[in-house]
Motif scaffolding. Structure first.
Motif, mmCIF file in Angstrom:
data_model
loop_
_atom_site.group_PDB
_atom_site.id
_atom_site.type_symbol
_atom_site.label_atom_id
_atom_site.label_comp_id
_atom_site.label_asym_id
_atom_site.label_seq_id
_atom_site.Cartn_x
_atom_site.Cartn_y
_atom_site.Cartn_z
ATOM 1 N N PRO A 3 6.982 -5.007 -3.405
ATOM 2 C CA PRO A 3 7.727 -5.227 -4.657
ATOM 3 C C PRO A 3 7.903 -6.770 -4.749
ATOM 4 C CG PRO A 3 8.862 -3.611 -2.919
ATOM 5 C CD PRO A 3 7.655 -4.231 -2.233
ATOM 6 N N THR B 135 13.966 -0.496 -6.108
ATOM 7 C CA THR B 135 12.785 -0.744 -6.779
ATOM 8 C C THR B 135 12.390 0.220 -7.940
ATOM 9 O OG1 THR B 135 11.207 0.742 -5.255
ATOM 10 C CG2 THR B 135 11.661 -1.576 -4.530
ATOM 11 N N LEU C 161 11.902 -5.304 -7.990
ATOM 12 C CA LEU C 161 13.400 -5.031 -7.392
ATOM 13 C C LEU C 161 14.640 -5.227 -8.445
ATOM 14 C CD1 LEU C 161 12.597 -7.106 -4.103
ATOM 15 C CD2 LEU C 161 13.421 -4.714 -4.315
#
Length: 319
Positions: A93, A128, A317
């Motif tokens: 991420p 996410t 994120l």
């Protein structure tokens, strides 16, 4: 549309650029790093002298079994674009702590652009989402394929961005308006060849099938997301996880018309002109003599280039 998920963030690789946002990046980084430290997060910091070295160090940090839970970019869209070279299609991420001039990807995904502590807390929340990326390829010898997350500009708007990147005043999105006023007196309209592939029938101004458009145009912008330049709504219907790219083609408008369009564009309004067309495609090839390109505000060579959507290529994120 990619589903959201969540997982705890306990270790991060942080990529910083103190020069982001005309020097405010250092203060933003200090606030975010202090927040991470206070929450007991393991921090590996990347502060490299070049984009190439930054990419190498980020790649090294995410290789192997002990890779971080996230890579956090403290800077603007330019530093984010550099980071994409290491993160695209890895599943690691990307967290954003905005410290740039435009911060368009952060704005698009809902990250606070003026509160580094809140942005850091968002990273630590670990929620996410998968989004698409665009990939630029070119037959030009030596060209390295380049990822982008927001918008690739070509023609007039690329020249404006390149000029704005070299300016130190004014700060913020107004810099792009000043740069546009300077560029509007130069080379303006060029002949474009636009090869549309994987068109979405019935979407926007799309034809019923793949086609080639030859037209004089001021600029062609290709958006994975809606805005560039700090909120300029150049591809207003773009969706970042639909598997397609949106094109805005501004035809042979007069300089006077362009002067009237610029304030609306700077204010985050749609381009409203009969010579402006929008298309939605999986891939497009653009050819125009001498036209430069920029991706996420960074130089991306000159045309011809081919751009294609790569679905789900980046995990970000989000709130």
């Amino acid at each position: 549309m990619t589903q959201d998920s969540s997982r705890p963030v306990r270790a991060v690789t942080v990529v910083t650029n103190p020069q982001s946002g005309v020097g405010k990046g250092g203060d933003v980084a200090a606030a975010a790093l202090a927040r991470f430290a206070a929450r007991g997060v393991e921090i590996t910091e990347v502060r490299a002298p070049s984009a190439t070295e930054s990419v190498r160090l980020v790649r090294d940090s995410i290789a192997g079994s002990d890779r971080p839970d996230a890579v956090v970019c403290i800077g603007g869209d330019g530093l984010m674009n550099v980071t994409l070279e290491a993160l695209a299609q890895t599943g690691v991420p990307l967290g954003l702590i905005p410290a740039g001039t435009g911060n368009d990807l952060a704005r698009e995904i809902g990250v606070p652009t003026d509160d580094p502590v809140a942005a850091a807390d968002l990273v630590l929340g670990g929620r996410t989402r998968g989004i698409d990326l665009g990939l630029i390829e070119s037959p030009t010898p030596g060209f390295t394929p380049k990822w982008f997350a927001t918008v690739t500009g070509t023609g007039f708007d690329a020249r404006v961005t390149l000029r704005a990147n070299d300016m130190r005043w004014p700060r913020g999105p107004l810099r792009y308006t000043v740069a546009a006023l300077a560029e509007i007196s130069g080379r303006f309209t060029v002949p474009y060849r636009i090869e549309l592939s994987g068109v979405v029938p019935g979407a926007l101004d799309n034809p019923d099938s793949d086609t080639v458009i030859e037209t004089d145009a001021v600029m062609v912008a290709i958006g994975n997301t809606r805005t560039y330049g700090g909120g300029m709504l150049v591809c207003p219907d773009a969706v970042m996880d639909d598997g397609f790219l949106d094109l805005t083609v501004v035809g042979a408008v007069s300089r006077g018309d362009m002067l009237r369009l610029l304030p609306a564009l700077s204010a985050g309004k749609r381009i409203d002109h009969p010579k402006s067309k929008q298309y939605r495609v999986a891939q497009v090839t653009l050819t125009a003599p001498g036209a430069p390109a920029t991706a996420d505000g960074e130089p991306a060579g000159t045309l011809p280039i081919t751009l294609r959507a790569v679905p789900g290529a980046l995990t970000v994120l989000v709130p």
